[in-house]
Design an enzyme around this catalytic site. Sequence first.
Site, mmCIF file in Angstrom:
data_model
loop_
_atom_site.group_PDB
_atom_site.id
_atom_site.type_symbol
_atom_site.label_atom_id
_atom_site.label_comp_id
_atom_site.label_asym_id
_atom_site.label_seq_id
_atom_site.Cartn_x
_atom_site.Cartn_y
_atom_site.Cartn_z
ATOM 1 C CD GLU A 1 -2.439 1.458 2.659
ATOM 2 O OE1 GLU A 1 -3.527 2.057 2.705
ATOM 3 O OE2 GLU A 1 -1.858 1.028 3.670
ATOM 4 C CE LYS B 1 -6.792 1.216 4.206
ATOM 5 N NZ LYS B 1 -5.587 1.834 4.809
ATOM 6 C CB CYS C 1 -3.498 -1.363 4.801
ATOM 7 S SG CYS C 1 -2.501 -1.107 6.299
#
Length: 531
Positions: free
Chosen positions: A289, A348, A398
Amino acid sequence: MSSTPVNSIAPATQVASLGRHALRGRVNTACRSVLILLTISCAAGAALAFSHEHEALFMLAPVGIAAFLWAASVTSRRAFGFVLGFGFGLSCFATGLPWLFNLLDQRDAPLAAALLPALLIGALSMPTAIVGACVAGPVRLRATRLLLVAPAMWMSFDLLRHQGDVAFPWFSVGYSQVAASPLAGYAPIGGVLLVGFVTVLAGALIAVSVCRSDLRNRAAIAAVALFALGAALQHVPWTAASGTPLRVAVLQGNIGSAVKFDSSALSRTLARYESLIRSSQADVMLLPESALPLPAHALGGYLSALRKHAEGSGIDVLLGAFEVDADTGQRYSSAISLGTSGTQIYRKRHLVPFGDYVPWGAALYGSVQRIPFADTARGADDQPLPLLSSGRVAVAICYDDAFGSRIRADAAAAGWIANLSNDSWASSPSMQRQHARMAQARALEIGRPLLRAADTGRSGLIDERGRWVDSLPLNEVGALEARVVPRSGQTPYARWGDRMALVLCLLALLAAFQLRSTATNRRHLLAENFR
């Protein structure tokens, strides 16, 4: 003139002295008991923290939980049970999450930098405090409170910690059993919350075997049965290999957040990842990321060169970078694919509070914030999965990997999971290991191999049973190539998510309520008969 005999005063004086000594003795005994029980609870909390960080220490979790539940159950005062539970939680989170204090800049506002993490740790300790209060009480129905109320209440609070935009499910009990413990076998059925329920139940059975001699044998047998069933479930083939094996490379640049966002280090960052990409012969390459620490539109030439290399080599590169929506101007932390499968973007979905964004416009946090780009937007829930040459791949960026219920549908529709992570913002090996356990849980719950690329580690391949096949050392530069076989099929958790754990909690609470009502009615009936 009469005088009072001395010997008539002596007995009264002696009685008073003996009373004072007896009272002092009772007070000392009570203080010692309080200190012993509080020490046991705090030590048990630290044991639970160690089990989260080190897989081999998984038994510390049920044993520590057992010690805490026993300590809370032997006191009749619910207020003291609350204190024991708070001490247990405080010890657990303070032992396991000291890296929270490294997230904030202490130079400009040292008080706020210490106060905010301390308040979070205190808030996280409240659920176990409530569990302690629920377990404490009279000897009557002690086993019911231990075996039904404690697991149900504990997991209900863990479930709540998975909900909402400011969710923080770190140290949910079930992670302590992934993936070395036999209890990890329950994960494909009900996820990490079911594993947590069973873990607390195992601890409660141990506590019952200590405090109830009449139930000792049955409680011990039930605890062994829980572990035996979990071990048996680990051998169930929930999913099957499907598709052509492929070579996937995870690239670990070892560029921490403190350096990554320094403009003077940008050229070194870009050169390092380009070198790693060009030197690999894998079919698919994964970068962490925000491996490229600028918005994609500011790296046009660099990305074009990587795209030409990938297309010419017949490969796909999935890299982490910031990306700005041209229509809304909103910034996203995204996974961008380059290569033979074309350019695709996945954003995300679950943002880190005070990391990716600041909730409620908290002005206090702004003075101590160390993480740049804390103004990103949340990606849509219904994004299409990237379609690479190997087929569809589920992407967890993440903090996405901390929420099995949110990625289970995507993962079940894909052959494998790509986890792009940034674990360098806390500069803590403990945090890196703890976060990696969450990735293991996701692979185990869905029955899919998971490839993890983290900027400073832990990067590598996790198989469909949640076990590390191979990984790169922490805080080193490297590229790890692994042979991955996509899988198909659905685990029960992929179908039902956390519903099974939720239903189990509700049934346990209903059973406890029913037993309490039955016992109360029986006491009233006996009282009526003796009038």
